[in-house]
Design a protein around this motif. Sequence first.
Motif, mmCIF file in Angstrom:
data_model
loop_
_atom_site.group_PDB
_atom_site.id
_atom_site.type_symbol
_atom_site.label_atom_id
_atom_site.label_comp_id
_atom_site.label_asym_id
_atom_site.label_seq_id
_atom_site.Cartn_x
_atom_site.Cartn_y
_atom_site.Cartn_z
ATOM 1 N N HIS A 1 0.799 -1.222 0.000
ATOM 2 C CA HIS A 1 0.000 0.000 0.000
ATOM 3 C C HIS A 1 0.829 1.269 0.000
ATOM 4 C CE1 HIS A 1 -4.368 -0.296 0.109
ATOM 5 N NE2 HIS A 1 -4.165 -1.562 0.430
ATOM 6 N N ALA A 2 2.081 1.170 0.461
ATOM 7 C CA ALA A 2 2.875 2.390 0.614
ATOM 8 C C ALA A 2 3.140 3.010 -0.756
ATOM 9 C CB ALA A 2 4.199 2.057 1.304
ATOM 10 N N GLY A 3 2.705 4.245 -0.939
ATOM 11 C CA GLY A 3 2.978 4.931 -2.189
ATOM 12 C C GLY A 3 4.395 5.457 -2.239
ATOM 13 N N ASN A 4 4.911 5.806 -1.054
ATOM 14 C CA ASN A 4 6.274 6.307 -0.970
ATOM 15 C C ASN A 4 7.220 5.116 -0.897
ATOM 16 O OD1 ASN A 4 8.721 7.396 -0.135
ATOM 17 N ND2 ASN A 4 7.709 9.084 0.908
ATOM 18 N N LEU A 5 8.126 5.032 -1.873
ATOM 19 C CA LEU A 5 8.988 3.849 -1.949
ATOM 20 C C LEU A 5 9.978 3.796 -0.792
ATOM 21 C CD1 LEU A 5 9.611 3.734 -5.762
ATOM 22 C CD2 LEU A 5 8.091 2.341 -4.401
ATOM 23 N N PHE A 6 10.349 4.951 -0.258
ATOM 24 C CA PHE A 6 11.235 4.978 0.909
ATOM 25 C C PHE A 6 10.585 4.258 2.081
ATOM 26 C CE2 PHE A 6 12.974 7.069 4.668
ATOM 27 C CZ PHE A 6 14.319 6.925 4.418
ATOM 28 N N ARG B 1 8.923 7.998 -5.433
ATOM 29 C CA ARG B 1 7.464 7.974 -5.661
ATOM 30 C C ARG B 1 7.112 6.800 -6.551
ATOM 31 N NH1 ARG B 1 3.840 9.697 -2.797
ATOM 32 N NH2 ARG B 1 5.069 10.714 -1.206
ATOM 33 N N GLU B 2 6.035 6.131 -6.198
ATOM 34 C CA GLU B 2 5.593 5.023 -7.027
ATOM 35 C C GLU B 2 4.911 5.565 -8.273
ATOM 36 O OE1 GLU B 2 3.193 0.840 -6.285
ATOM 37 O OE2 GLU B 2 2.861 2.559 -4.989
ATOM 38 N N LYS B 3 5.107 4.859 -9.400
ATOM 39 C CA LYS B 3 4.424 5.258 -10.621
ATOM 40 C C LYS B 3 2.938 5.006 -10.470
ATOM 41 C CE LYS B 3 7.554 4.442 -14.474
ATOM 42 N NZ LYS B 3 7.764 3.419 -15.504
ATOM 43 N N SER B 4 2.139 5.759 -11.219
ATOM 44 C CA SER B 4 0.692 5.538 -11.122
ATOM 45 C C SER B 4 0.375 4.144 -11.664
ATOM 46 C CB SER B 4 -0.046 6.598 -11.948
ATOM 47 O OG SER B 4 0.485 6.624 -13.239
ATOM 48 N N PRO B 5 -0.605 3.480 -11.059
ATOM 49 C CA PRO B 5 -0.869 2.086 -11.404
ATOM 50 C C PRO B 5 -1.196 1.911 -12.881
ATOM 51 C CG PRO B 5 -2.612 3.002 -10.033
ATOM 52 C CD PRO B 5 -1.496 3.972 -10.014
ATOM 53 N N SER B 6 -0.809 0.757 -13.397
ATOM 54 C CA SER B 6 -1.007 0.489 -14.818
ATOM 55 C C SER B 6 -2.492 0.248 -15.104
ATOM 56 C CB SER B 6 -0.195 -0.729 -15.225
ATOM 57 O OG SER B 6 -0.760 -1.876 -14.635
ATOM 58 N N PRO B 7 -2.929 0.420 -16.368
ATOM 59 C CA PRO B 7 -4.350 0.258 -16.680
ATOM 60 C C PRO B 7 -4.817 -1.204 -16.628
ATOM 61 C CG PRO B 7 -3.083 0.737 -18.651
ATOM 62 C CD PRO B 7 -2.161 0.912 -17.501
ATOM 63 N N HIS B 8 -3.877 -2.145 -16.555
ATOM 64 C CA HIS B 8 -4.282 -3.558 -16.594
ATOM 65 C C HIS B 8 -4.541 -4.090 -15.191
ATOM 66 C CE1 HIS B 8 -3.069 -3.334 -20.702
ATOM 67 N NE2 HIS B 8 -1.838 -3.014 -20.354
ATOM 68 N N ARG B 9 -5.247 -3.333 -14.375
ATOM 69 C CA ARG B 9 -5.393 -3.746 -12.974
ATOM 70 C C ARG B 9 -6.221 -5.010 -12.846
ATOM 71 N NH1 ARG B 9 -5.815 0.869 -8.513
ATOM 72 N NH2 ARG B 9 -4.668 -0.669 -7.347
ATOM 73 N N LEU B 10 -7.298 -5.106 -13.636
ATOM 74 C CA LEU B 10 -8.162 -6.285 -13.526
ATOM 75 C C LEU B 10 -7.399 -7.534 -13.930
ATOM 76 C CD1 LEU B 10 -11.710 -5.213 -14.724
ATOM 77 C CD2 LEU B 10 -11.009 -6.093 -12.497
ATOM 78 N N LEU B 11 -6.593 -7.401 -14.987
ATOM 79 C CA LEU B 11 -5.803 -8.537 -15.459
ATOM 80 C C LEU B 11 -4.850 -9.009 -14.361
ATOM 81 C CD1 LEU B 11 -5.136 -10.310 -17.912
ATOM 82 C CD2 LEU B 11 -3.304 -8.701 -18.430
ATOM 83 N N SER B 12 -4.125 -8.026 -13.755
ATOM 84 C CA SER B 12 -3.173 -8.430 -12.719
ATOM 85 C C SER B 12 -3.893 -9.035 -11.523
ATOM 86 C CB SER B 12 -2.298 -7.255 -12.283
ATOM 87 O OG SER B 12 -2.815 -6.047 -12.695
#
Lengths: 328, 115
Positions: free
Chosen positions: A22-27, A78-89
Amino acid sequence: MTVVFSMFLLTLLLITAIAVVHAGNLFVAVMLSGIFSLLLALNFFLLDAADVALTEAAVGAGISTVLFLGALSLTTDREKSPSPHRLLSLAIVAVTTLAVIMGTLDKPSFGDPEAPVQVHVAPWYLETTREAIQIPNVVTAVLSSFRGYDTLGEVFVVFTAGIGVLFLIGRHSGTKPQDIGPPHGEPSGLRHYLIPRLIGRMLVPFIMLFGLYVQFHGEYGPGGGFQAGAIIAASIILYALLEGEKRALQVLPRSVLVGMISGGALLYSAVGVAGMLMGGNFLDYSVLLDDPVKGQQIGIILIEAGVGITVTGVLLSIFHAFAARGRF
Amino acid sequence: MNLAYLLDILSWILMTAGGFFVFVGGVGALRMPDLYTRMHAASVTDTVGPMLVVAGLLLQSGLSLPSVKLLGILFFLLLTGPTASNALASAALLAGKNPEYARRMDEPADGEKAE
């Protein structure tokens, strides 16, 4: 009581894993994965796997946190914004999870004395260690003698990983290392922090001593080459963080590190070949000396030294590869 | 026999007190208003907590090799814990975190973060 502790720790492990995802901050994610490794090490310790616990604590919580931070200093936290293939993953993860859970249904229950792992080769290992190798720590005997091929494979995995990282971000790609870092005159590392520097410098020799103890005490207690290599590398990395990377490279230059990477793997293989030349099989230590028991012991000490040298070299080379590219 | 019983009770009291301080440190780290006060609370888990727990464990192990190891562990904990706190605090100070925040917290009545 152990079960209660285990359940508590496993619950914490699960919470930490969810927090990492869940952490958006990679640090934050890196710090949480360090905590994850520490909890995992405690779990291993509860299961009486002290050797694995030591490895997990040294590598998972210690070195890989530093390497992750090194990687973050080259990229962004910073984490990249989630990819559009969320349902697939999601579907792939769900199917994989179900498959794993189905796989565990056939496993024997926890601590089952009739489980194959307890009745197949383990009793033979336990008895033969007492007669043929005569060292108290059966884990070391299994790891370096009975299953010496596996450990040789692991050493070459570490070796290949180190070489791979050096090819990818080694010193010859990108800018020269001496161009990066603070300009001349300005102190590098943590030199302007008096207290951490003083205490850290005091701790470095003790950490190194403990690493050597873990290396050469592996036949008697938990420990061995992998753990010792990680601990010794950690002490040098601490020195590099305190005094600057350049000072650490003066202690162990890159050429020495590359020599350590290949030298350790070479030492391991050489012990195996020496066994062949003296009339035994590859990695059969019994023929190394007249007394087969002494031969086994000297063989284990030699190959553990090879493991330790390679692991130290690889971890330090990876650290320096990151440090040379960013400002540590 | 009686002395052993007494030592057992004393060691459990010490260990429970140590556990209490670690718990207090955890609560403080969650409840305190800003970084510095949180660190102040959390650093109790590095100092008083281990001291009491190790003292309790020393009473359990008596004069033996484990006692020496326990003292060694305590020595390194007392050395590294406050050092880490110091490094964290000075890093936060360098990064521009304002320690005055805790003082201003007294003025507004609500405990909300007002930066």
